[in-house]
Design a protein around this motif. Structure first.
Motif, short mmCIF file in Angstrom:
data_model
loop_
_atom_site.label_atom_id
_atom_site.label_comp_id
_atom_site.label_asym_id
_atom_site.label_seq_id
_atom_site.Cartn_x
_atom_site.Cartn_y
_atom_site.Cartn_z
N ALA A 80 84.35 11.34 -8.46
CA ALA A 80 85.50 11.75 -9.25
C ALA A 80 86.12 12.99 -8.63
O ALA A 80 85.40 13.89 -8.16
N PHE A 81 87.44 13.03 -8.59
CA PHE A 81 88.18 14.13 -7.97
C PHE A 81 89.05 14.80 -9.03
O PHE A 81 90.06 14.26 -9.46
N ALA A 82 88.64 16.02 -9.40
CA ALA A 82 89.36 16.74 -10.46
C ALA A 82 90.79 17.09 -10.04
O ALA A 82 91.68 17.21 -10.90
N GLU A 83 91.03 17.27 -8.74
CA GLU A 83 92.35 17.67 -8.27
C GLU A 83 93.36 16.52 -8.25
O GLU A 83 94.55 16.74 -8.04
N LYS A 95 92.14 7.62 -14.63
CA LYS A 95 92.40 8.96 -15.13
C LYS A 95 92.92 8.91 -16.57
O LYS A 95 92.65 9.82 -17.37
N GLU A 112 86.07 6.27 -9.76
CA GLU A 112 87.51 6.13 -9.93
C GLU A 112 88.02 4.88 -9.22
O GLU A 112 87.43 4.46 -8.20
#
Length: 486
Positions: A316-319, A357, A368
């Motif tokens: 998972a990529f928060a940005e 998301k 994701e």
């Protein structure tokens, strides 16, 4: 009660079916695949779900309108939420711009991250609104090929303001005149890709497109983009529309220059009128056996296509958000490769859509679903297997460089869609997403009309006959056809 047949259950075909059923027509839809949606379909890979095609939803009022016309409450069928951040933009120098839905926040964000002022962005958005107000009554809401479209006071007012739509400069020329920073210019140039065009050729009139996002807003349907299709399909069925799936139409039957029905699987199906939601090129070349393809249609430049990697990502990529763009440094070279070289550059701009998301069910927890797309030329016989191999490597390197992680080690599962597949799955000639390109001032007028001038009661809907692209304009094409049918 007259009998209407729709060929193709894309979004425009479904919308046309709904409109005709509301008017009291008996409506049947023939669809070659096993589901409705056309390009707006969905796929599943292991535990991941992907919206396979269009991923940006603007102007939901055109979807809601169909339910209200039918006397239904849209919320009984369909729900969506407005996005606070429309898109995240990533640049190779480390700049990251968040395109906030609020124009003030958006303009301040650009002023903070680039050398352009907030006022320059607000002025641009004001100009975008002006173009919309001038062109909407003429170019978007009516047929451009009917004299009566021009014989009203609203159209006259729009025509008197024609110089304001900036039709005689390219989009890039207009944007470079307004902005000083390449990052800002690229951000607004990219809107040309919304209808498969080249910002270095397409008229600055296409600067109308940001108005759809920044004024009307961008949204996400609860359940994903395919929820638009499933909700409209349910409405159509509730109105009595009959769908025939896995039904490849062989021919449109014509007698005395008037449609009388179609042939599917060797059987004749009578009809009083027919609407083709199939690409107009294939409608002529495959279904109209004794009708010549119009010369103008033969010579039109096709729109661009897409190369899409559907990746299940074990991280998972928060940005990252719902919509993400990773820009090339040389945007003009990217488009030169697509339009002149008919190829793909070594550093393409990459779009990553992550529906999980907003809809966590689309991916396992901690993972994701990446819809990873680049713009590519239509299929004219290129070695796509080699282009895919090289592009995959370049895309992974670009994303890994910008995100600081080796993406190649995170890909759990993969599916690929290239122009060949877009052509074969959706009958979009050469895989072009929007029929012909909009790379000239007169492209809108040169597109095929929504009706046949030589065959009575034959109509056309969808992206290949409307001077725009995306879901809203597909819906508007169905509305135009509805207005043409007596």
């Amino acid at each position: 009660m007259s009998k209407a047949i729709i060929i193709g259950a894309g979004i425009a075909g479904i919308a046309a079916a709904i409109r005709l059923a509301i008017k009291g027509h008996q409506v049947e839809v023939f669809e070659a695949s096993a589901q409705t949606g056309g390009k707006l379909s969905e796929i599943r890979l292991e535990a991941f779900r992907f919206d396979a095609g269009p991923s940006l939803f603007t102007m939901p009022q055109y979807v809601d309108e169909l339910f209200r016309l039918a006397g239904k409450d849209p919320q009984d069928y369909f729900a969506y939420e407005k996005l606070d951040t429309i898109c995240n933009y990533f640049y190779e120098d480390g700049t990251r711009i968040h395109a906030f839905a609020d124009p003030e926040k958006f303009s301040n964000e650009i002023a903070e991250k680039t050398n352009d002022s907030a006022d320059s962005v607000l002025d641009f958005l004001s100009k975008s609104r002006d173009i919309y107000e001038i062109t909407n009554p003429v170019f978007l809401q009516r047929s451009l090929h009917k004299l009566q479209s021009y014989l009203n006071i609203g159209t006259l007012k729009s025509l008197l303001r024609f110089p304001q739509i900036d039709a005689f400069r390219s989009m890039n020329q207009a944007n470079e005149a307004r902005f000083r920073d390449s990052r800002t210019v690229r951000l607004f140039n990219r809107y040309a890709t919304y209808n498969g065009s080249n910002p270095y050729q397409a008229p600055a009139t296409l600067n109308i497109i940001p108005h759809f996002e920044q004024h009307f807003g961008a949204y996400f349907p609860l359940g994903g983009m395919y929820a638009i299709v499933s909700s409209l399909t349910k409405l159509a069925i509730d109105l009595g529309v009959k769908f025939h799936f896995n039904s490849y139409v062989d021919e449109i039957e014509i007698r005395n220059n008037k449609v009388i029905g179609l042939i599917c699987g060797g059987q004749s199906h009578p009809a009083d009128l027919i609407i083709s939601n199939m690409d107009v090129w294939y409608t002529y070349t495959r279904l109209l056996k004794d009708i010549k393809v119009p010369e103008r249609l033969k010579n039109q430049e096709r729109s661009s296509s897409a190369l899409i990697f559907y990746w299940g990502i074990n991280a998972a990529f928060a940005e990252l958000g719902l919509h993400n763009i990773f820009f090339t440094e040389d945007y003009q070279e990217e488009f030169r490769q697509i339009w002149k070289g008919k190829s793909i550059g070594s550093d393409p701009t990459v779009y990553v859509h992550i529906s999980s998301k907003s809809n966590p069910k689309d991916a396992p927890e901690g993972s994701e679903n990446w819809f990873t797309m680049i713009n590519v030329p239509s299929d004219t016989g290129q070695d796509w297997d080699e282009l895919i191999r090289v592009s995959r490597k370049n895309i992974i390197e670009k994303l890994s460089r910008n995100l600081g992680r080796d993406i190649s080690q995170l890909i759990n599962c993969e599916s690929v869609l290239d122009p060949r597949g877009i052509d074969s799955k959706t009958f979009s000639y050469q895989g072009s997403l929007y029929g012909s390109s909009s790379n000239s001032q007169f492209s809108a007028f040169l597109r095929h009309a929504n009706f046949s001038s030589g065959v009575k009661n034959l109509y056309f809907a969808g992206g290949s006959v409307h001077p725009g692209g995306g879901i809203p304009l597909a819906l508007l094409s169905a509305k135009i056809v509805d207005g043409l049918i007596k």
